[in-house]
Design an enzyme around this catalytic site. Structure first.
Site, mmCIF file in Angstrom:
data_model
loop_
_atom_site.group_PDB
_atom_site.id
_atom_site.type_symbol
_atom_site.label_atom_id
_atom_site.label_comp_id
_atom_site.label_asym_id
_atom_site.label_seq_id
_atom_site.Cartn_x
_atom_site.Cartn_y
_atom_site.Cartn_z
ATOM 1 N N THR A 47 0.815 -1.214 0.000
ATOM 2 C CA THR A 47 0.000 0.000 0.000
ATOM 3 C C THR A 47 0.851 1.268 0.000
ATOM 4 O OG1 THR A 47 -1.708 -1.191 1.182
ATOM 5 C CG2 THR A 47 -1.838 1.186 1.277
ATOM 6 N N THR A 97 2.013 -4.864 4.254
ATOM 7 C CA THR A 97 1.941 -5.238 5.674
ATOM 8 C C THR A 97 1.655 -6.717 5.920
ATOM 9 O OG1 THR A 97 -0.401 -4.657 5.690
ATOM 10 C CG2 THR A 97 1.137 -2.985 6.464
ATOM 11 N N ASP A 98 0.932 -7.354 4.998
ATOM 12 C CA ASP A 98 0.400 -8.679 5.313
ATOM 13 C C ASP A 98 1.473 -9.669 5.778
ATOM 14 O OD1 ASP A 98 -2.038 -7.716 4.762
ATOM 15 O OD2 ASP A 98 -2.505 -9.044 3.082
ATOM 16 N N LYS A 149 1.806 -8.857 12.764
ATOM 17 C CA LYS A 149 0.630 -8.080 12.386
ATOM 18 C C LYS A 149 -0.555 -8.627 13.176
ATOM 19 C CE LYS A 149 -2.017 -6.191 8.530
ATOM 20 N NZ LYS A 149 -2.353 -6.196 7.108
#
Lengths: 481, 424
Positions: B88, B166-167, B244
């Protein structure tokens, strides 16, 4: 009105009305709170290049402010969507249907497929830096006594967070208002004089109030775009009361005339003040403020939904008033019935059960409850709790089935108020027709040669008004003939 | 049906039964609909079946403003390196297509994040690939490590920032922690949870703090991101002890079983725990890696024969994400994992346990099943996060010369992945 023509007066309305549904893209409860917020979040917003790579003038203007934004939230009613911590949920169905209903009442064309957009707003009033908005309808029409006014667009959008405090470098917002659905109605600049602006605003107001909208101060915001020949369009925001429109617009016209003399004819956004004047708020926003809400798929409104809503359009008060008149409801009662939407709903429910006597029903839902309240020294609401919708409905069903007569209704309700069960109260002493006939014959025998009305008086006096007058008259006539 | 041909960005005119619509044609993911941007800026969809006539009135012309943005290099500023890998933080909305696309070149990165380039000299930027983090493989980790090493070994560069989706960021941060040996400078991974086209994007603070961290004295692989929901400071997390823990919040990453290394503000750092200090020397990459490792998440009633599948497929190590202190079914019935684990270990498959609870440490001694499993040769990985355990196992098994040392290597504290002193 001549004066306005000569000035080349043009105006359009933009009305924002909060809907009485859950929040538009989170489904969170949508009410304002005055209790102590549970937490405070600090955020900053950054200037972002628009879609075309240029920073729009209004946005750039606000970016200069470089403020710190604080947001007050509540653990039980503020969702992650309002906190800009979760993508938008799909659009709230109830809000969408309400907005579509408004659009249909404004005779608009609905877009079968549309897209939720992000409108850049960086004054901090939206945690995301944009307001979600979706165009749902276009090209409607409102009738006014000065001619038709075309509706340009109807949009459904999120309300912004409300300002709690503001100083030079810091603004505190509360998130309770953020995300409450707003329907935005924009007309073309078809309004030719201030009187028409007011009339049109009132008309739109009436349509909105027929739908599921919030009521009260701050739930509707009315902006007027005004220009005269030789001056750019000026947007005056924040009318709470259409009554102020004429004065404010007249003052604005004078200001524009003055501006033209000074050759300062640039349009701006102004705030309507209570005394009819207005103050500078910000420059006119440019284009380039919108881009798609990429977290949602296209919004398909669909023919089926539109057809369904068309079949169930609410009635406007003017229409209801005409209808009630036709049904023979007296003017005073009409006003009482129309006074509260809840009362009106009840009235319609009851009228479905017993369509024969609209006046009786109007009395039941308005006058009687008040009368009982005074008599029994209770509040209106205490009375309403006992004589609830279901109780009244049950009594009316008995009336519709001809198990009781209309003169029985009030005594039955009084019995219920006095503690009797509805079932018991409904057991009216029924006097057999034959019995009455017998009585009539004996009265006539006693005092022969009188008119039917006189016998009627005697009969009713004997029964203390407990007889059905219509029935009694029939029987008297039968005996006399 | 009318012939509908256009390029995204063309100005088009459509005739419908009752009206005409004019606007810019955009990319639509729905084949039955043409998406049109109206003059007002709103987009609407027109079902293709409703179109009676269609034509392009103005073809799209690419905006050729290729003004070169220079990084504003100056001798007063310190230099860093930057590796951009997608996610992102490096995606933007394409106004022509209406879709989301990668920032195509470093120029765009400069345009979106001017503050970074004002604060430091970004001496080198590399874009080895643009991949959403869920699509990454160990190959990507290795490539990132190589690019980072190249930059770190430039004496002018004080530290390197890696931007990433981020995942799976915590897998990559673990991988870099193990791959980069003799680390002498900061390696800072950062991200964004809110897209950069919105004014509220978290990317700005994350990057500013990442820059601050990359100039710091902390010679470790760290992940820098929002500490809370506020836009005031970030935490720097040790690359092997971070996970996360939220799908959407800014402060999605949490330090597990330790304190964050530092509180990072855009202009200062407050260290919260011990770290390796910056020093001189060259950094090496040791990225031998075996992909024949798997994560198996244990649940009640699970058929243990799943382990036999991995054996047949040639897997050489399995991290079982076990319950509580490190338990799986050990009863007498067909659900017992004992015979299967025994068989795999006998065949030379490394069986490691990592905690399903994430927080806290495994302990095989408390209950008898744990003792039994330990006796079979299960490697209990203490407070190691399952994802870190998987990456470490792949790294250890990738080294041929460590074949006989798998247990020793797995429980050796290579880069702070174990915390012997849990305080919470």
């Amino acid at each position: 009105m001549q004066k306005y023509n000569e000035l080349g007066f043009k105006a359009g309305l933009e009305i924002h009305q909060q809907l009485d549904t859950p929040k538009l893209f989170s489904g969170a409860p949508s009410f304002l709170r005055n209790d102590e917020p549970h937490y405070l979040i600090e955020r900053k917003l950054h200037a972002v290049a628009g879609e075309s790579g240029t920073v729009d003038s209004a946005v750039a203007y606000e970016a200069h402010l470089g403020k710190q934004f604080f947001y007050e939230g509540y653990r039980d009613t503020t969702s992650l969507v309002e906190l800009d911590e979760e993508p938008a949920h799909s659009i709230n169905e109830e809000a969408l249907n309400t907005a579509l209903t408004v659009a249909l009442l404004l005779n608009c064309e609905i877009y079968p497929v549309t897209q939720v957009m992000r409108k850049t707003v960086i004054d901090g009033s939206n945690t995301s830096g944009f307001q979600r908005t979706v165009l749902i309808a276009h090209d409607g029409k409102i009738q006014t006594s000065f001619g038709d006014v075309r509706v340009a667009t109807v949009c459904l959008e999120e309300d912004s967070a409300r300002v709690i405090s503001r100083d030079k470098n810091k603004v505190v917002y509360r998130l309770d208002r953020l995300g409450i659905p707003l329907v935005e109605i924009a007309t073309y600049p078809d309004l030719h004089n201030p009187e028409q602006v007011k009339e049109c605003a009132l008309k739109i107001g009436e349509i909105l109030r027929a739908c599921k909208v919030k009521r009260g101060l701050g739930t509707i915001r009315q902006d007027v775009n005004v220009s005269i020949k030789g001056h750019d369009r000026v947007e005056i925001k924040g009318f709470q009361d259409p009554k102020m429109m004429i004065k404010t617009i007249d003052i604005e016209i004078d200001r524009q005339i003055d501006n033209i003399k000074k050759k300062k004819t640039t349009g701006d956004v102004r705030n309507a003040k209570e005394d009819g004047t207005s103050e500078f708020l910000r420059p006119m926003p440019g284009a380039d403020r919108m881009y798609p809400e990429t977290d949602l798929s296209l919004l398909r409104i669909g023919r089926q939904r539109i057809d369904h809503l068309k079949k169930h359009l609410p009635k406007l008060k003017t229409d209801i008033r005409d209808e009630l008149r036709k049904k023979g409801v007296s003017e005073d009662l009409i006003e009482l019935v129309l006074d509260e939407s809840e009362v009106l709903d009840e009235f319609h429910t009851f009228l479905d059960i017993y369509p024969i006597d609209a006046n009786l029903i109007a009395k039941m839902v308005t006058l009687w409850r008040n009368e009982f309240a005074t008599k029994k020294k209770k509040t209106f609401y205490q009375i309403k709790e006992i004589l609830s919708e279901s109780v009244l409905a049950e009594v009316l069903r008995e009336l519709a089935d001809e198990n009781i007569v209309s003169s029985d209704v009030k005594p039955i309700l009084i019995k219920v108020l006095d503690g009797s069960s509805v079932k018991d109260a409904l057991k009216v002493e029924k006097i057999d027709d034959n019995e009455i006939e017998k009585e009539i014959r004996s009265i006539i025998k006693e005092k022969p040669g009188m008119r039917a009305n006189a016998y009627m008086g005697m009969l009713m006096a004997k029964h203390k008004g407990k007889l059905d007058a219509k029935k009694a008259m029939e029987l008297i006539n039968k005996v006399l003939s | 049906m009318v012939d509908i041909k256009f390029n995204f960005g063309d100005k088009v005119k459509l005739r419908l039964a009752h009206e005409e619509v004019e606007g810019i044609a955009l990319e639509s993911y729905d084949n039955d609909v043409i998406l049109i941007k109206l003059k007002s800026g709103y987009n609407i969809g027109i079902p293709k079946e409703n179109i009676l006539d269609f034509h392009v009135i103005e073809e799209f012309k690419a905006n050729k403003r290729t003004e070169k943005i220079t990084f504003g290099k100056s001798k007063d500023k310190q230099s860093i390196g930057m590796v951009i890998t997608g996610g992102t933080i490096a995606a933007k909305l394409d106004s022509r297509t209406g879709g989301v696309s990668w920032l195509t070149d470093t120029q765009e990165f400069v345009k979106f994040y001017p503050k970074v380039f004002e604060k430091v000299n970004v001496k080198k930027i590399s874009v080895p690939f643009m991949v959403a983090s869920e699509n990454m493989t160990s190959e990507h980790w290795i490539t990132i490590a190589e690019h980072v090493k190249e930059m770190l070994n430039d004496p002018e560069i004080k530290g390197v920032i890696v931007t990433h989706g981020t995942d799976t960021l915590h897998y990559t941060s673990s991988a870099l922690s193990f791959f980069l040996r003799d680390l002498k400078k900061p390696v800072v991974l950062t991200f964004s949870q809110r897209s950069i086209d919105r004014a509220s994007s978290d990317a700005e603070l994350n990057l500013e703090c990442a820059v601050e961290m990359s100039l710091s004295n902390c010679a470790e692989v760290v992940l820098v991101g929002h500490a809370t929901q506020n836009d005031d400071f970030c935490y720097a997390y040790r690359g092997t002890k971070v996970r996360k823990m939220h799908s959407s919040r800014r402060d999605a990453f949490k330090a597990i079983n330790c304190e964050p290394i530092a509180k990072v503000f855009p202009n200062k750092i407050e260290f919260l725990s011990k770290y390796n200090a910056r020093s001189d020397g060259l950094t090496k990459v040791d990225s031998s890696f075996s992909d024949k490792v798997a994560l198996v998440y244990y649940y009640p009633g699970q058929d243990p024969s799943i382990l036999d599948y991995y054996l047949v497929q040639g897997y050489r190590g399995i991290v079982i994400v076990a319950t509580g202190f490190g338990h799986v079914a050990t009863g007498d019935d067909e659900h017992s994992w004992i015979p299967h684990i025994k068989r795999l270990i006998k065949q030379g498959v490394a069986i490691c346990f990592a905690p399903q609870t994430f927080y806290g440490r495994l302990n095989p001694k408390v209950y008898s099943p744990g003792r039994e499993l330990e006796k079979l040769g299960v490697i209990y990985l203490e407070d190691l996060l399952p994802e870190t355990a998987l990456v470490k196992l792949g790294w250890v098994l990738g080294h041929k010369n460590w074949r006989s040392l798998v247990r020793e290597k797995m429980i050796d504290n290579v880069c702070g992945e174990f915390n012997e002193l849990l305080t919470e």
